[in-house]
Design an enzyme around this catalytic site. Structure first.
Site, PDB file in Angstrom:
ATOM      1  N   TYR A 113       3.980  19.056 -42.480  1.00  0.00           N
ATOM      2  CA  TYR A 113       3.026  17.950 -42.281  1.00  0.00           C
ATOM      3  C   TYR A 113       2.255  18.038 -40.960  1.00  0.00           C
ATOM      4  O   TYR A 113       1.169  17.457 -40.825  1.00  0.00           O
ATOM      5  CB  TYR A 113       3.744  16.596 -42.402  1.00  0.00           C
ATOM      6  N   HIS A 160      -9.214  37.363 -34.749  1.00  0.00           N
ATOM      7  CA  HIS A 160      -9.447  36.934 -33.380  1.00  0.00           C
ATOM      8  C   HIS A 160      -8.414  35.904 -32.892  1.00  0.00           C
ATOM      9  O   HIS A 160      -7.588  36.234 -32.046  1.00  0.00           O
ATOM     10  CB  HIS A 160     -10.883  36.405 -33.273  1.00  0.00           C
ATOM     11  N   TYR A 182      -1.769   7.020 -34.517  1.00  0.00           N
ATOM     12  CA  TYR A 182      -0.955   7.506 -33.395  1.00  0.00           C
ATOM     13  C   TYR A 182      -1.871   7.913 -32.240  1.00  0.00           C
ATOM     14  O   TYR A 182      -1.619   7.597 -31.082  1.00  0.00           O
ATOM     15  CB  TYR A 182      -0.132   8.679 -33.912  1.00  0.00           C
ATOM     16  N   HIS A 200      -5.247  32.913 -28.431  1.00  0.00           N
ATOM     17  CA  HIS A 200      -4.957  34.076 -29.271  1.00  0.00           C
ATOM     18  C   HIS A 200      -3.469  33.991 -29.622  1.00  0.00           C
ATOM     19  O   HIS A 200      -2.746  34.984 -29.514  1.00  0.00           O
ATOM     20  CB  HIS A 200      -5.236  35.375 -28.524  1.00  0.00           C
ATOM     21  N   HIS A 243      -9.283  27.467 -26.778  1.00  0.00           N
ATOM     22  CA  HIS A 243      -9.313  28.668 -27.609  1.00  0.00           C
ATOM     23  C   HIS A 243      -8.154  29.570 -27.217  1.00  0.00           C
ATOM     24  O   HIS A 243      -8.005  29.927 -26.053  1.00  0.00           O
ATOM     25  CB  HIS A 243     -10.654  29.394 -27.417  1.00  0.00           C
ATOM     26  N   GLU A 249     -16.868  33.063 -24.137  1.00  0.00           N
ATOM     27  CA  GLU A 249     -17.012  32.240 -25.347  1.00  0.00           C
ATOM     28  C   GLU A 249     -17.739  30.920 -25.079  1.00  0.00           C
ATOM     29  O   GLU A 249     -17.666  29.981 -25.876  1.00  0.00           O
ATOM     30  CB  GLU A 249     -15.646  31.963 -25.982  1.00  0.00           C
TER      31      GLU A 249
HETATM   32 ZN   LIG Z   1     -10.867  34.966 -27.915  1.00  0.00          ZN
END
Ligand SMILES: [Zn+2]
Length: 211
Positions: free
Chosen positions: A112, A154, A207, A93, A91, A72
């Site tokens: 929130y 994905h 924050y 899953h 990233h 990726e």
């Molecule tokens: Zn992936």
């Protein structure tokens, strides 16, 4: 560089231990000046060493490393190009966020903490095969000025000023996705409106400034 490689390994292991990815799924990267340090392709987090992290330039050329970069890499690079304010991309899953993404549903402000994505909802980008330019284009467009995005069929992409923030966004969005789907399974969840979310987003900005 060593520090960044250690951090990638630390958050990769944390991500796996927390159940946000399985096997060699998911990937992380961090901006290092004019280059990007990213986790390697097809390698389980438990087997990785700091030396397995791959340093690439913005054209994707490997500058340093003994492994191939994550598949990726394309959307990581595209995000850094589009967003000069961010220095880390995560990233995952993760199960709840991925379930939502497989339904093609965005994540509304059911709690929130959705504000970790810096918007009132986390949108879902259209499906495209992993590792493709088409997916990278969808990711940049869908991310816009937010910090979290669901990828149809994905998973989830999150970003931050550093790896700690990008990781926290992934963790909190996964929590909210779980709350939303469990609430949906029982009834119709109450969604916070823009008026309720505006001060939350403001507080989160402050924050973050303190950290
Ligand atoms: Zn992936």
């Amino acid at each position: 560089m060593e520090k960044e490689a250690d951090l990638l390994l630390h958050y990769g292991n944390k991500m796996h231990a927390a159940g946000l990815v399985t096997g060699s799924g998911g990937n992380l990267s961090v901006r290092v000046k004019d280059s990007v340090l990213i986790t390697p392709s097809a390698m389980a987090y438990g087997d990785m060493e700091p030396e397995d992290m791959v340093l690439v330039d913005f054209s994707g050329k490997i500058l340093r490393g003994r492994r191939a970069a994550s598949s990726e890499l394309g959307f990581h690079l595209a995000l850094y190009e589009a967003r000069k304010d961010i220095s880390a991309v995560v990233h995952t899953h993760s199960p709840w966020a991925t379930t939502l993404a497989c339904l093609g549903w965005s994540l509304p402000a059911v709690h929130y903490l959705v504000g970790y994505g810096e918007r009132n909802e986390v949108p879902v980008a259209p499906y495209a095969i992993f590792g493709s330019q088409e997916l990278a284009d969808h990711v940049v467009k869908g991310m816009g000025d937010g910090k979290a995005l669901l990828l149809a069929n994905h998973g989830l992409v999150s970003m931050g000023a550093d790896l700690r923030e990008a990781y926290e966004v992934a963790e909190e969005i996964e929590f909210v996705a779980g709350v939303y789907l469990r609430a949906k399974a029982v009834g119709e969840p109450v969604i916070l409106d823009e008026k309720a979310m505006a001060p939350v987003l403001e507080k989160f900005r402050k924050y973050r400034g303190l950290k």
